[in-house]
Each structure stands twice: as structure tokens, then as C-alpha cells.
Design a protein around this motif. Structure first.
Motif, PDB file in Angstrom:
ATOM      1  N   ARG A 181     -60.375 -19.980  34.181  1.00  0.00           N
ATOM      2  CA  ARG A 181     -60.434 -19.581  35.066  1.00  0.00           C
ATOM      3  C   ARG A 181     -58.801 -18.292  34.568  1.00  0.00           C
ATOM      4  O   ARG A 181     -58.004 -18.793  34.626  1.00  0.00           O
ATOM      5  CB  ARG A 181     -59.661 -19.881  37.180  1.00  0.00           C
ATOM      6  CG  ARG A 181     -61.159 -20.529  37.371  1.00  0.00           C
ATOM      7  CD  ARG A 181     -62.061 -19.701  37.751  1.00  0.00           C
ATOM      8  NE  ARG A 181     -63.182 -21.039  38.153  1.00  0.00           N
ATOM      9  CZ  ARG A 181     -64.383 -19.951  37.866  1.00  0.00           C
ATOM     10  NH1 ARG A 181     -64.648 -19.513  37.369  1.00  0.00           N
ATOM     11  NH2 ARG A 181     -65.695 -20.983  38.217  1.00  0.00           N
ATOM     12  N   TYR A 193     -58.675 -17.383  42.719  1.00  0.00           N
ATOM     13  CA  TYR A 193     -58.506 -16.827  41.642  1.00  0.00           C
ATOM     14  C   TYR A 193     -59.952 -15.715  41.750  1.00  0.00           C
ATOM     15  O   TYR A 193     -61.227 -15.764  43.186  1.00  0.00           O
ATOM     16  CB  TYR A 193     -59.698 -17.481  40.784  1.00  0.00           C
ATOM     17  CG  TYR A 193     -60.975 -18.250  40.314  1.00  0.00           C
ATOM     18  CD1 TYR A 193     -62.160 -17.421  40.310  1.00  0.00           C
ATOM     19  CD2 TYR A 193     -61.431 -19.418  41.918  1.00  0.00           C
ATOM     20  CE1 TYR A 193     -63.306 -17.835  40.256  1.00  0.00           C
ATOM     21  CE2 TYR A 193     -62.847 -20.098  41.811  1.00  0.00           C
ATOM     22  CZ  TYR A 193     -63.491 -19.119  41.323  1.00  0.00           C
ATOM     23  OH  TYR A 193     -64.695 -19.562  41.545  1.00  0.00           O
ATOM     24  N   GLU A 195     -62.347 -13.301  40.166  1.00  0.00           N
ATOM     25  CA  GLU A 195     -63.814 -13.155  39.301  1.00  0.00           C
ATOM     26  C   GLU A 195     -63.840 -11.262  38.298  1.00  0.00           C
ATOM     27  O   GLU A 195     -62.787 -10.683  38.264  1.00  0.00           O
ATOM     28  CB  GLU A 195     -65.326 -13.226  39.893  1.00  0.00           C
ATOM     29  CG  GLU A 195     -65.161 -14.043  40.083  1.00  0.00           C
ATOM     30  CD  GLU A 195     -66.243 -15.141  39.895  1.00  0.00           C
ATOM     31  OE1 GLU A 195     -65.793 -14.552  38.478  1.00  0.00           O
ATOM     32  OE2 GLU A 195     -67.008 -15.958  40.488  1.00  0.00           O
TER      33      GLU A 195
END
Length: 300
Positions: A181, A193, A195
């Protein structure tokens, strides 16, 4: 047989420009590497192997040999672009080293016993070395490797996002997957986290993460060589491609060759991801020295 500690230090010269600038964090000018070596010796490691770049070998030895002479065996291995490439024609535009798993492969002729791998400029904590040494002395086999699992909350920076290998662990304590990540940070008191599309996903503070502290049996060298050949075949022409340790661990599990034991630790990891992290690292080390975890001069 005492295990060996392999320290990945080939990238250091590019980060510091010169080794003279390696940051001193301890009260007597100790670097982060000094603390790792001290913890390793205490935990029962018998040899330290440094992976460095050939062009700064002399400078490197001048810093570390006087401290370690008579305390622990040392060896130096060079990560060169053409090492272990099996005659592969390296593209002219390639300037980047081949990555951390290639660095390990470069140590093939220097290590014949179970060994651990760490980054040069991360502080891992005494507990992690004790657990890893016990694993390497008793449980490391051709089909059982290990990784130290840190609690995510003890590895985040308050100065920006960090990249972590988030570990999925099965009921028996083995790694079932490791997901890189690349953007983890604290958002309103919750670790998340992000994206690539901007979506955020929460992660618990006790989520185990890899900080690149691995335990291997020497069988990893032959496996890495064949995976590296495959990697060059597929990605060799991409000037930014890198052959990382998690790629090897992942294939080891995926192909049913063996399992990776996650060694949980309560140790606090720290490193300098951002230059603003440096005072915090210094303060944490001062605190440990004050509490008697380390002497105020490691090599006196």
C-alpha cells in the motif's frame, strides 16, 4: 550455527551523496545501522554482511571496521548491475539497480547459513532481532521463511504518507498475502490507505506490516536466481522495473514451494521517511538510552 545478518546498504551513497553525511542519531554519534548491528550481536547473530556499491567500499569499511573488529565477523558484497544476470544484455538506458531481491542474490557466495535481511537506515528494535534469531536458529528450513510483522500504528509518520507491505496472516500465523500500500496516513485519527482513484480504506493500528525484516534459509538463493531470470525476461527492458523481496516471498507461497511465518513484534519501528522525521528518531533513541535499553556509547 549462528545466523548471519545481511544489511541492504547499496542505496546509501545515492541518498546521502557521500557516506560522511550518514546521519548520527545516537548520543555518541551512532547511526541507525549501529543500533541494528548492536541488537543483532546481542541476539546471537555471528556475522554481518553488508551489501554496498563497489565505488564506496573503502569509505564504508573505514566507518564500520574499527567499531566491529573483534566483536563480530564482517563481509562485504557488491550489488553490480551485471551481477547474476546470466548473460542478459542490460539495456543502455538502465541506471537503476535491480532492486532488493537482486541485492540478496548478490550475497549468494557469502552466505551458507540461515540469515536475516534488513534495510540499512531503519531502526527495528531489540525484540525483533531476538525473535528473528530464535526463528533462524530453530525453524528456518528450505520450505519455511519468515518476516517480522510490525503493528502498523507503530510505523506511521506524522509528516506525510508512507508505503507499507500490509500482511494478511492465516490462522496458523503464516503469510497468506502481502499487499504493497503506497499511500498510508492518518486521517482524522484513523489510519487509512488511499487507492490510485482517491478512495480511502481504513486499517487497524494493529494490522501487521512488513518493514523489510526477512528471515531466509539459503535455499532462497537458487529460487531467487530462477525468478530473477524470469523477471529479466518479462521486465528487463523497463528502465524503472525492480525485483523486490516481496515478489520472491509471494512466488514462494503462490507456487506452493513453502510458507512464510509472520513473527509478531511489539517493537516500535522508526526510520527517516521525511527529513522532518529525524528529530523524532533522535528523541526516541535518547529515550531508549535514558531507560537503559542501550548504553550511551555502543562501541566503547
Amino acid at each position: 550455527m549462528q545466523p548471519t545478518l545481511l544489511i541492504l546498504a547499496a542505496g546509501m551513497a545515492s541518498r546521502y551523496g557521500s557516506l560522511k553525511q550518514i546521519q548520527a542519531f545516537g548520543p555518541s554519534g551512532e547511526t541507525i545501522i549501529d543500533y541494528s548491528i548492536y541488537d543483532a550481536i546481542r541476539a546471537g547473530f555471528g556475522k554481518i554482511v553488508f551489501i554496498i556499491r563497489e565505488n564506496f567500499a573503502t569509505e564504508f569499511k573505514e566507518i564500520f571496521e574499527p567499531k566491529l573488529k573483534g566483536r563480530v565477523a564482517t563481509d562485504y558484497v557488491f550489488q553490480n548491475m551485471d551481477s547474476f544476470t546470466s548473460g542478459y544484455q542490460i539495456p543502455a538506458d538502465r541506471t537503476k539497480p535491480w532492486g532488493t531481491a537482486h541485492a540478496i542474490l548478490c550475497a549468494k557466495d557469502a552466505i551458507n547459513e540461515p540469515f536475516a535481511v534488513i534495510n540499512a537506515d531503519d531502526f527495528y528494535g531489540a525484540d525483533a532481532f531476538v525473535k528473528m534469531a530464535a526463528f533462524l536458529k530453530g525453524d528456518a528450513k528450505a520450505d519455511i521463511y519468515s518476516v517480522v510483522g510490525y503493528e502498523l500504528g507503530k510505523t506511521v509518520s506524522e509528516h506525510g504518507s508512507v508505503s507499507r507491505g500490509v500482511c494478511a496472516v492465516d490462522g496458523a500465523g503464516f503469510l497468506s498475502a502481502i499487499n504493497e500500500r503506497t499511500k498510508i496516513y492518518t486521517d482524522n485519527g484513523q489510519i487509512v490507505y488511499e487507492e490510485a482513484d482517491g478512495s480511502k480504506h481504513p486499517l487497524g493500528a494493529d494490522t501487521p506490516v512488513s518493514m523489510n525484516f526477512w528471515g531466509f534459509h539459503p535455499s532462497v538463493f537458487d529460487m531467487s536466481q530462477s525468478l530473477f531470470n524470469e523477471f529479466l525476461e518479462k521486465n528487463g527492458t523497463n528502465p524503472k522495473s525492480e525485483f523486490f523481496i516481496p515478489i520472491v516471498a509471494d512466488e514462494f507461497i503462490r507456487r506452493g514451494i513453502g510458507k512464510v511465518k509472520v513473527l509478531p513484534t511489539t517493537a516500535k519501528w522508526f526510520g527517516v521517511t521525511y527529513k522532518e522525521d529525524a528529530p523524532g528518531v533522535q528523541a526516541s533513541l535518547s529515550e531508549l538510552v535514558k531507560n537503559g535499553a542501550y548504553p550511551d556509547n555502543l562501541w566503547k
